[in-house]
Design a protein around this motif. Structure first.
Motif, PDB file in Angstrom:
ATOM      1  N   ALA A   1     -20.129   8.743  13.832  1.00 13.79           N
ATOM      2  CA  ALA A   1     -19.210   8.176  12.826  1.00 13.79           C
ATOM      3  C   ALA A   1     -17.834   8.628  12.975  1.00 13.79           C
ATOM      4  O   ALA A   1     -17.824   9.879  13.459  1.00 13.79           O
ATOM      5  CB  ALA A   1     -19.618   8.674  11.406  1.00 13.79           C
ATOM      6  N   LYS A   2     -16.745   7.903  12.693  1.00 10.43           N
ATOM      7  CA  LYS A   2     -15.179   8.411  13.023  1.00 10.43           C
ATOM      8  C   LYS A   2     -14.592   8.637  11.762  1.00 10.43           C
ATOM      9  O   LYS A   2     -14.786   7.800  10.842  1.00 10.43           O
ATOM     10  CB  LYS A   2     -14.602   7.438  13.990  1.00 10.43           C
ATOM     11  N   ASN A   3     -14.260   9.914  11.399  1.00 10.80           N
ATOM     12  CA  ASN A   3     -13.354  10.078  10.115  1.00 10.80           C
ATOM     13  C   ASN A   3     -12.186  10.806  10.455  1.00 10.80           C
ATOM     14  O   ASN A   3     -12.073  11.941  11.081  1.00 10.80           O
ATOM     15  CB  ASN A   3     -14.304  10.792   9.328  1.00 10.80           C
ATOM     16  N   PHE A   4     -11.193  10.503   9.790  1.00  9.40           N
ATOM     17  CA  PHE A   4      -9.700  11.014   9.861  1.00  9.40           C
ATOM     18  C   PHE A   4      -9.323  11.661   8.570  1.00  9.40           C
ATOM     19  O   PHE A   4      -9.669  11.037   7.587  1.00  9.40           O
ATOM     20  CB  PHE A   4      -8.901  10.172  10.510  1.00  9.40           C
ATOM     21  N   VAL A   5      -8.849  12.888   8.600  1.00  7.04           N
ATOM     22  CA  VAL A   5      -8.154  13.562   7.135  1.00  7.04           C
ATOM     23  C   VAL A   5      -6.954  13.833   7.807  1.00  7.04           C
ATOM     24  O   VAL A   5      -6.699  14.608   8.463  1.00  7.04           O
ATOM     25  CB  VAL A   5      -8.958  14.373   6.847  1.00  7.04           C
ATOM     26  N   LEU A   6      -5.768  13.317   7.062  1.00  8.25           N
ATOM     27  CA  LEU A   6      -4.189  13.604   6.988  1.00  8.25           C
ATOM     28  C   LEU A   6      -3.876  14.557   5.897  1.00  8.25           C
ATOM     29  O   LEU A   6      -4.284  14.170   4.722  1.00  8.25           O
ATOM     30  CB  LEU A   6      -3.447  12.507   7.091  1.00  8.25           C
ATOM     31  N   VAL A   7      -3.352  15.756   6.149  1.00  6.23           N
ATOM     32  CA  VAL A   7      -3.148  16.684   5.168  1.00  6.23           C
ATOM     33  C   VAL A   7      -1.479  17.272   5.323  1.00  6.23           C
ATOM     34  O   VAL A   7      -1.127  17.460   6.565  1.00  6.23           O
ATOM     35  CB  VAL A   7      -3.857  17.996   5.634  1.00  6.23           C
ATOM     36  N   THR A   8      -0.673  16.639   4.251  1.00  8.30           N
ATOM     37  CA  THR A   8       0.780  16.903   4.321  1.00  8.30           C
ATOM     38  C   THR A   8       1.160  16.887   3.094  1.00  8.30           C
ATOM     39  O   THR A   8       0.702  16.530   1.934  1.00  8.30           O
ATOM     40  CB  THR A   8       1.382  15.845   5.279  1.00  8.30           C
ATOM     41  N   ASP A   9       2.386  17.890   2.822  1.00 11.07           N
ATOM     42  CA  ASP A   9       2.787  17.628   1.487  1.00 11.07           C
ATOM     43  C   ASP A   9       4.212  16.886   1.260  1.00 11.07           C
ATOM     44  O   ASP A   9       4.924  17.023   0.256  1.00 11.07           O
ATOM     45  CB  ASP A   9       3.049  19.251   1.052  1.00 11.07           C
ATOM     46  N   GLU A  10       4.594  16.049   2.406  1.00 13.07           N
ATOM     47  CA  GLU A  10       5.690  15.268   2.467  1.00 13.07           C
ATOM     48  C   GLU A  10       5.189  13.863   2.892  1.00 13.07           C
ATOM     49  O   GLU A  10       4.229  13.661   3.466  1.00 13.07           O
ATOM     50  CB  GLU A  10       6.672  16.053   3.196  1.00 13.07           C
ATOM     51  N   ASP A  11       6.348  13.145   2.270  1.00 11.35           N
ATOM     52  CA  ASP A  11       6.039  11.807   2.928  1.00 11.35           C
ATOM     53  C   ASP A  11       6.434  11.620   4.300  1.00 11.35           C
ATOM     54  O   ASP A  11       7.026  12.695   4.806  1.00 11.35           O
ATOM     55  CB  ASP A  11       6.784  10.706   1.941  1.00 11.35           C
ATOM     56  N   ARG A  12       6.711  10.438   5.006  1.00 11.91           N
ATOM     57  CA  ARG A  12       6.571  10.476   6.442  1.00 11.91           C
ATOM     58  C   ARG A  12       8.280  10.358   6.761  1.00 11.91           C
ATOM     59  O   ARG A  12       9.061   9.581   6.210  1.00 11.91           O
ATOM     60  CB  ARG A  12       6.119   8.952   6.761  1.00 11.91           C
ATOM     61  N   ASP A  13       8.543  11.215   7.751  1.00  5.21           N
ATOM     62  CA  ASP A  13       9.800  11.194   8.493  1.00  5.21           C
ATOM     63  C   ASP A  13       9.521  10.399   9.818  1.00  5.21           C
ATOM     64  O   ASP A  13       8.808  10.545  10.538  1.00  5.21           O
ATOM     65  CB  ASP A  13      10.255  12.493   8.943  1.00  5.21           C
ATOM     66  N   ASN A  14      10.357   9.352   9.780  1.00  9.17           N
ATOM     67  CA  ASN A  14      10.012   7.982  10.766  1.00  9.17           C
ATOM     68  C   ASN A  14      10.702   8.519  12.053  1.00  9.17           C
ATOM     69  O   ASN A  14      11.938   8.325  12.296  1.00  9.17           O
ATOM     70  CB  ASN A  14      10.737   6.756  10.314  1.00  9.17           C
ATOM     71  N   GLU A  15       9.570   8.857  12.893  1.00  9.23           N
ATOM     72  CA  GLU A  15      10.295   9.346  14.369  1.00  9.23           C
ATOM     73  C   GLU A  15       9.794   8.209  15.277  1.00  9.23           C
ATOM     74  O   GLU A  15      10.145   8.503  16.618  1.00  9.23           O
ATOM     75  CB  GLU A  15       9.673  10.795  14.698  1.00  9.23           C
TER      76      GLU A  15
END
Length: 309
Positions: free
Chosen positions: A148-162
């Motif tokens: 099973a493939k599972n991703f967890v994104l952890v951040t305290d800000e929205d996205r800076d588009n790079e």
């Protein structure tokens, strides 16, 4: 409070088809193992979350093995950092080495190796493109067909588009091609109707998770709400997680510490264990006779609701 709305059922077309096949066909056994990727912001305010990852991973592993996932074949964990100083190697998405003593880069490790690797995360950045890091992880890590493939994104800000070439639909399609789910731990509030804040998080079935005052949690099925967040966090991260069939979590509950942090961890771990146990390994499940007609109904407009044990 800005940008508050009742949470709607979320479904991404490709992810919905795969999940509907799983639900409508015969019961599928839990995957034998899991490949779990944590995509983690390395900016200056994230030290507490780095420490939480170090402590949380062992209970997650214990929960999975208790359900039979990772017994006959090991569970694997990867740590992908992003958003460190633009002058160093931690800026763009990159894997942290799970075994520095071995020759070459080791992208995957067990829970103990992952816990140790969190100590190599930095806190010196200020530009964070979570989409770029997630895209890097999807396309550069090697995944096992049976896991099973599972991703967890952890951040305290929205996205800076790079990377302007990335789109939400493109990332969701890539996740769906792996039968992968996404969770996000972000600066966004959640609630249980009629409240629009104070909940630990919500999942794609409109279930909200609330602290119980003593380190545990309760649920409000069908009453989850999305509150306000940092900048575009809701549209960029929360909606993506829910559309993948995953869940979204308010890291401010974790930052409150004490019983609230304990409740956060228990709800997160218990939900991840159930989520991964319900996930298929390998490619898109093949429908059994009679399933295709049901799939047609689902694609025509029914919201995706994952089965819960």
């Amino acid at each position: 409070m800005a940008n508050i709305r009742m949470k709607k059922p979320f479904v991404n077309t490709l992810a919905g088809v795969a999940a509907a096949a799983l639900m409508c066909g015969s019961a599928q056994a839990a995957p034998i193992a899991a490949d779990v990727v944590f995509v983690v912001d390395e900016s200056g305010s994230m030290g507490g979350e780095h420490s939480w990852l170090q402590d949380m991973i062992n209970p997650l592993e214990s929960g999975l093995t208790g359900q039979g996932v990772g017994v006959s074949a090991p569970n694997r964990y990867a740590l992908v950092g992003y958003g460190g100083s633009s002058l160093g190697p931690h800026f763009s998405g990159h894997a942290h080495d799970m075994d520095p003593g071995a020759a070459g880069q080791q992208d995957w490790g067990d829970d103990s190796q992952f816990s140790a690797a969190t100590g190599t995360l930095v806190t010196d950045g200020g530009t964070e493109d979570g989409w770029e890091a997630l895209d890097w992880a999807i396309n550069n890590l090697g995944f096992r067909s049976e896991a099973a493939k599972n991703f967890v994104l952890v951040t305290d800000e929205d996205r800076d588009n790079e990377d302007g070439s990335l789109t939400k639909s493109g990332i969701l399609n890539d996740l769906a091609s792996l039968n992968a789910l996404l969770n996000v731990v972000v600066d966004n509030s959640f609630g249980c109707n009629p409240d629009t804040s104070g909940a630990i998080g919500i999942d794609s079935t409109e279930t909200g998770f609330e602290t119980d005052g003593s380190g545990g949690f309760t649920t409000c099925e069908g009453l989850g709400q999305i509150g306000s967040g940092d900048g575009s966090t809701e549209t960029q991260y929360v909606d993506m997680a829910l559309q993948s069939g995953g869940a979204a979590w308010d890291l401010n509950i974790l930052r409150d510490g004490g019983d609230k942090a304990a409740s956060f961890t228990q709800a997160f771990v218990d939900t991840k264990v159930q989520e991964i146990t319900d996930q298929p390994g390998g490619g898109t499940p093949v429908p059994e006779p009679g399933t295709l007609a049901l799939l047609g109904l689902g694609i025509a407009g029914l919201g995706l609701r994952r089965r819960r044990g």
